[in-house]
Write a protein that holds these residues in place. Structure first.
Motif, PDB file in Angstrom:
ATOM      1  N   GLN A 268      75.785  41.027  -4.256  1.00  0.00           N
ATOM      2  CA  GLN A 268      76.170  41.470  -5.597  1.00  0.00           C
ATOM      3  C   GLN A 268      76.280  40.279  -6.534  1.00  0.00           C
ATOM      4  O   GLN A 268      75.841  40.328  -7.685  1.00  0.00           O
ATOM      5  N   LYS A 269      76.875  39.198  -6.049  1.00  0.00           N
ATOM      6  CA  LYS A 269      77.006  37.980  -6.851  1.00  0.00           C
ATOM      7  C   LYS A 269      75.637  37.408  -7.196  1.00  0.00           C
ATOM      8  O   LYS A 269      75.388  37.035  -8.349  1.00  0.00           O
ATOM      9  N   LEU A 270      74.742  37.336  -6.213  1.00  0.00           N
ATOM     10  CA  LEU A 270      73.397  36.821  -6.456  1.00  0.00           C
ATOM     11  C   LEU A 270      72.635  37.686  -7.460  1.00  0.00           C
ATOM     12  O   LEU A 270      71.924  37.159  -8.325  1.00  0.00           O
TER      13      LEU A 270
ATOM     14  N   ARG B 110      80.930  41.296   3.645  1.00  0.00           N
ATOM     15  CA  ARG B 110      80.829  39.982   2.983  1.00  0.00           C
ATOM     16  C   ARG B 110      79.413  39.718   2.473  1.00  0.00           C
ATOM     17  O   ARG B 110      79.239  39.125   1.407  1.00  0.00           O
TER      18      ARG B 110
ATOM     19  N   LYS C  30      73.952  39.592  -9.848  1.00  0.00           N
ATOM     20  CA  LYS C  30      74.525  39.371 -11.177  1.00  0.00           C
ATOM     21  C   LYS C  30      74.063  38.055 -11.778  1.00  0.00           C
ATOM     22  O   LYS C  30      73.789  37.975 -12.973  1.00  0.00           O
ATOM     23  N   GLU C  31      73.989  37.018 -10.950  1.00  0.00           N
ATOM     24  CA  GLU C  31      73.537  35.709 -11.430  1.00  0.00           C
ATOM     25  C   GLU C  31      72.068  35.751 -11.851  1.00  0.00           C
ATOM     26  O   GLU C  31      71.671  35.089 -12.804  1.00  0.00           O
TER      27      GLU C  31
ATOM     28  N   LYS D 146      77.336  42.009   1.427  1.00  0.00           N
ATOM     29  CA  LYS D 146      77.188  42.834   0.218  1.00  0.00           C
ATOM     30  C   LYS D 146      77.829  42.142  -0.982  1.00  0.00           C
ATOM     31  O   LYS D 146      77.255  42.144  -2.080  1.00  0.00           O
ATOM     32  N   LEU D 147      78.999  41.559  -0.792  1.00  0.00           N
ATOM     33  CA  LEU D 147      79.654  40.834  -1.889  1.00  0.00           C
ATOM     34  C   LEU D 147      78.793  39.664  -2.357  1.00  0.00           C
ATOM     35  O   LEU D 147      78.633  39.434  -3.560  1.00  0.00           O
ATOM     36  N   THR D 148      78.236  38.937  -1.407  1.00  0.00           N
ATOM     37  CA  THR D 148      77.370  37.801  -1.730  1.00  0.00           C
ATOM     38  C   THR D 148      76.127  38.267  -2.473  1.00  0.00           C
ATOM     39  O   THR D 148      75.721  37.665  -3.474  1.00  0.00           O
TER      40      THR D 148
END
Length: 87
Positions: free
Chosen positions: A80-82, A74, A84-85, A76-78
């Motif tokens: 990745q999102k940060l 979880r 990309k943003e 890592k997913l967070t």
């Protein structure tokens, strides 16, 4: 043994500008890791920054191995999102 290119440090043959940009990138990723909230903060710092394995983290934090694996997934997913943003 880590795969080539998996390290946060830039390759030695890169230019000073490329090394600076890579260092800035690594620093911003470290900041993103440190900005995570629990339960992801401690597991992420231990895994990504201190390079501990899942078993060491589970033992250090007194959490089941499976819980640590889920929290890392979880995190890592967070991250990745940060990333990309921020891109």
């Amino acid at each position: 043994e880590s795969a080539p290119g998996s390290s946060l440090s830039p390759p030695l043959e890169s230019s000073p500008e490329e090394q600076l940009m890579a260092a800035d990138g690594a620093e911003s990723i470290q900041e993103m890791i440190r900005s995570l909230h629990e339960p992801y903060l401690k597991v992420s710092v231990l895994y990504f920054l201190e390079e501990k394995d899942v078993d060491e983290i589970a033992l250090a934090l007194g959490r089941p191995r499976k819980t640590v694996q889920t929290q890392l997934y979880r995190a890592k997913l967070t991250l990745q999102k940060l990333i990309k943003e921020g891109a």
